[in-house]
Motif scaffolding. Structure first.
Motif, mmCIF file in Angstrom:
data_model
loop_
_atom_site.group_PDB
_atom_site.id
_atom_site.type_symbol
_atom_site.label_atom_id
_atom_site.label_comp_id
_atom_site.label_asym_id
_atom_site.label_seq_id
_atom_site.Cartn_x
_atom_site.Cartn_y
_atom_site.Cartn_z
ATOM 1 N N UNK A 48 0.802 -1.223 0.000
ATOM 2 C CA UNK A 48 0.000 0.000 0.000
ATOM 3 C C UNK A 48 0.836 1.275 0.000
ATOM 4 N N UNK A 49 2.010 1.229 0.598
ATOM 5 C CA UNK A 49 2.821 2.440 0.718
ATOM 6 C C UNK A 49 3.128 3.114 -0.622
ATOM 7 N N UNK A 50 3.423 2.372 -1.706
ATOM 8 C CA UNK A 50 3.684 3.056 -2.984
ATOM 9 C C UNK A 50 2.511 3.884 -3.484
ATOM 10 N N UNK A 51 1.298 3.555 -3.037
ATOM 11 C CA UNK A 51 0.123 4.304 -3.485
ATOM 12 C C UNK A 51 0.085 5.712 -2.897
ATOM 13 N N UNK A 52 0.860 5.951 -1.845
ATOM 14 C CA UNK A 52 0.948 7.304 -1.284
ATOM 15 C C UNK A 52 1.590 8.257 -2.292
ATOM 16 N N UNK A 53 2.345 7.710 -3.240
ATOM 17 C CA UNK A 53 2.983 8.513 -4.293
ATOM 18 C C UNK A 53 2.306 8.324 -5.649
ATOM 19 N N UNK A 54 1.108 7.768 -5.656
ATOM 20 C CA UNK A 54 0.393 7.537 -6.913
ATOM 21 C C UNK A 54 0.133 8.860 -7.633
ATOM 22 N N UNK A 55 0.010 8.792 -8.947
ATOM 23 C CA UNK A 55 -0.215 10.012 -9.735
ATOM 24 C C UNK A 55 -1.619 10.586 -9.544
ATOM 25 N N UNK A 56 -2.540 9.771 -9.048
ATOM 26 C CA UNK A 56 -3.930 10.201 -8.853
ATOM 27 C C UNK A 56 -4.118 10.691 -7.413
ATOM 28 N N UNK A 57 -4.470 11.968 -7.217
ATOM 29 C CA UNK A 57 -4.654 12.479 -5.851
ATOM 30 C C UNK A 57 -5.703 11.707 -5.058
ATOM 31 N N UNK A 58 -6.754 11.262 -5.735
ATOM 32 C CA UNK A 58 -7.793 10.493 -5.047
ATOM 33 C C UNK A 58 -7.221 9.201 -4.478
ATOM 34 N N UNK A 79 6.483 7.949 8.715
ATOM 35 C CA UNK A 79 7.666 8.486 8.031
ATOM 36 C C UNK A 79 7.387 8.705 6.548
ATOM 37 N N UNK A 80 6.687 7.757 5.932
ATOM 38 C CA UNK A 80 6.328 7.902 4.516
ATOM 39 C C UNK A 80 5.357 9.067 4.335
ATOM 40 N N UNK A 101 -1.750 10.999 9.849
ATOM 41 C CA UNK A 101 -0.688 10.976 10.863
ATOM 42 C C UNK A 101 -1.299 11.081 12.258
ATOM 43 N N UNK A 102 -2.295 11.951 12.399
ATOM 44 C CA UNK A 102 -2.957 12.104 13.697
ATOM 45 C C UNK A 102 -3.666 10.819 14.110
#
Length: 207
Positions: A48-58, A79-80, A101-102
Motif C-alpha cells: 500500500x505504501x507506494x500508493x501514497x505517491x500515486x499520480x492520482x490524488x484520489x 515516516x512515509x 498521521x494524527x
C-alpha cells in the motif's frame, strides 16, 4: 474513523476498544471484523505504501486513509506520510496526510505527534489546510483546553472555502450531516461541546 457522524475530540480518530461490543447486521461481532481488516492492512503495508505517491490524488488520499488504520508498523507509515507531505502539491491530499498521521498517533499512543501537530498549526508558513488539519489532529490527541491562539486560527482559516477543499476527505465525509459540512461539524463539536448540533436538533422531534 470508526463512528459515522461522531466528531468529538475523544472519538473522531478512535477505534472501538475490545470491551465495546458492536454487531454487524449478520450478528457477527463488528470489533473482530475491524481488527481483522486492520491486521490485513498492517500485513500488506509494503503493497500500500507506494500508493501514497500515486499520480492520482484520489488514490493518494485513499491510501493514506487506509494505512492510517494499520494495527502495526505505525512509525514506518508515518515516516512515509511526512516525506510525502514535504512534496505534496494538492491541498486536499496534504490535509489528508496530516489527519492520517494524527489517527496513527491516536491509535498507537505516540505523544511526540502532539508536539508535531502543534508545530504545524502554529507555523504561519504552512498552508491553511495543513494548519486546520493539524489543529483538528491536536485536539483529538490531547484533552488540554483549546488555547486562544488555536481558536483564533480556526476562526480565520476554517472558512467555507477550506471546508469545501477538505470535504472529499473520508474523515470529513464521515462527520458530515449534509454535503460538505464535515469540517464545520467537527469544529462546532470540538470547540463548543456543550452546544447541541444544529443538524441534530433538526432531526430531533422533541427539540
Amino acid at each position: 474513523m470508526q463512528h459515522q457522524g461522531v466528531c468529538t475530540r475523544a472519538d473522531m480518530l478512535r477505534f472501538r476498544g475490545e470491551d465495546e461490543w458492536f454487531f454487524e447486521v449478520t450478528g457477527y461481532l463488528q470489533n473482530w471484523s475491524v481488527q481483522a481488516a486492520r491486521d490485513a492492512i498492517a500485513a500488506d503495508t509494503d503493497l500500500l505504501l507506494p500508493l501514497v505517491d500515486d499520480s492520482d490524488p484520489t488514490m493518494r488520499i485513499a491510501a493514506a486513509y487506509a494505512l492510517a488504520a494499520a494495527s502495526a508498523r505505525a512509525q514506518t507509515i508515518v515516516s512515509v506520510f511526512q516525506t510525502r507531505l514535504l512534496c505534496e502539491d494538492v491541498p486536499a491530499v496534504r490535509a489528508g496526510l496530516v489527519l492520517a498521521i494524527a489517527q496513527l498517533a491516536r491509535v498507537h499512543q505516540n505523544s511526540n505527534t502532539v508536539v508535531w501537530m502543534q508545530a504545524c498549526w502554529s507555523d504561519h508558513v504552512q498552508p491553511r489546510e495543513v494548519r486546520v488539519s493539524a489543529a483538528l489532529g491536536w485536539m483529538c490527541l490531547t484533552d488540554l483546553p483549546v488555547p486562544d491562539e488555536l481558536a483564533a486560527l480556526l476562526d480565520h482559516l476554517a472558512t467555507h472555502e477550506t471546508a469545501q477543499l477538505m470535504a472529499p476527505l473520508p474523515w470529513m465525509r464521515a462527520a458530515e450531516h449534509a454535503a460538505g459540512n464535515g469540517l464545520q461539524r467537527c469544529l462546532r463539536t470540538m470547540l463548543h461541546p456543550d452546544t447541541p448540533d444544529a443538524e441534530d436538533r433538526r432531526d430531533d422531534p422533541w427539540s
